[in-house]
Enzyme design. Structure first.
Site, short mmCIF file in Angstrom:
data_model
loop_
_atom_site.label_atom_id
_atom_site.label_comp_id
_atom_site.label_asym_id
_atom_site.label_seq_id
_atom_site.Cartn_x
_atom_site.Cartn_y
_atom_site.Cartn_z
N SER A 145 -16.60 -70.67 68.23
CA SER A 145 -15.37 -71.25 69.00
C SER A 145 -14.94 -70.08 69.95
O SER A 145 -14.89 -68.88 69.39
CB SER A 145 -14.35 -71.96 68.37
OG SER A 145 -13.25 -72.19 69.01
N TYR A 158 -8.62 -71.34 61.20
CA TYR A 158 -9.78 -71.70 61.83
C TYR A 158 -10.13 -70.61 62.70
O TYR A 158 -11.50 -70.43 62.88
CB TYR A 158 -9.29 -72.89 62.73
CG TYR A 158 -10.59 -73.22 63.43
CD1 TYR A 158 -11.48 -74.20 63.05
CD2 TYR A 158 -10.37 -73.24 65.01
CE1 TYR A 158 -12.62 -74.45 63.91
CE2 TYR A 158 -11.58 -73.52 65.91
CZ TYR A 158 -12.46 -74.30 65.30
OH TYR A 158 -13.70 -74.69 65.96
#
Length: 254
Positions: A145, A158
């Site tokens: 990501s 995350y």
């Protein structure tokens, strides 16, 4: 790589990017493993769609945070087809916590997110190494990501897990060549239920609009557009390994 009759495992393929990926690969004659951890009904629907596209499908429950599940996933693919040509480490998890709320994450949150987002891809890559090397022209694609590059996203845990996955890609690319190419895709905002449910419908629409306004292309990712780049790294990019591809419509330029 010629995808006709090749075999690909896509973890977390009951919805979103994973589901879009197995469907796209199926249209090209690739035999696919549809994997899920808990969403059995959704995975069955995806598997049925892939079969309708004319390919063979293996539906397999496995939790990538468990090493024995990773090995079983590879073993079942090998038992059915006797080969493995591509692995897409797509399964992921998070906890939605404002980065300013340092008390919103604890040790267990980090350990669970890392177990799926970092340890899982490592365990899958290790389990798949031998059959992928035997393929001779194989690919591993890790789904990270932009959070792992910019330190943004659903939570600090995350973001750091995705940064770890990007770094692991570099290490694996060095040791798995020449038979296996290893690359990472870093999507930005991905349209879909996962993000909408995580930040709420109103926040989702606001974030989508703001992201599109900042991006030179005026677009945000869809599951299908991410799948296109995964296909590129599997079927094409024959001389590329250890690369990180940002998918955000150019938003990172601003």
């Amino acid at each position: 790589m010629n995808l006709e009759n090749a075999v690909a495992i896509v973890t977390g393929s009951s919805s979103g990017v994973g589901a879009a990926t197995v469907k796209l690969l199926a249209t090209k004659g690739c035999r696919v493993v549809v994997n899920y951890s808990r969403s059995a009904a959704a995975a069955e629907d995806v598997a049925t769609e892939c079969e309708k596209l004319g390919t063979e499908v293996l539906l397999c429950q496995a939790d990538v945070s468990k090493d024995e599940d990773c090995q079983r996933l590879v073993d079942e693919a090998m038992k059915k087809w006797g080969r493995l040509d591509a692995l897409v480490n797509n399964a992921g998890t998070t906890k939605f916590v404002s980065h300013r709320d340092l008390s919103g994450l604890d040790k267990e949150d980090f350990l669970q997110i890392y177990a799926v987002n970092v340890v899982g891809p490592y365990q899958m890559s290790r389990a798949a190494e031998k059959p992928l090397r035997q393929s001779g022209d194989a690919a591993i694609v890790n789904i990270a990501s932009v959070a792992g590059i910019k330190g943004v996203g659903s939570s600090i845990a995350y973001a750091t897990s995705k940064a770890g996955l990007i770094t692991m890609t570099y290490s694996l690319a060095r040791v798995l060549g020449p038979e296996i190419r290893v690359n990472t895709i870093c999507p930005g905002f991905i349209q879909g239920k996962w993000l909408e449910e995580g930040i709420g419908a109103e926040g989702y629409q606001m974030a989508k609009k703001a992201t599109e306004q900042r991006a030179p292309l005026g677009k945000t990712c869809t599951a299908e557009s991410v799948a296109e780049s995964i296909d590129f790294f599997i079927a094409g990019a024959s001389i590329v390994t250890g690369e990180t591809l940002i998918l955000d419509g150019g938003n990172h330029l601003n």
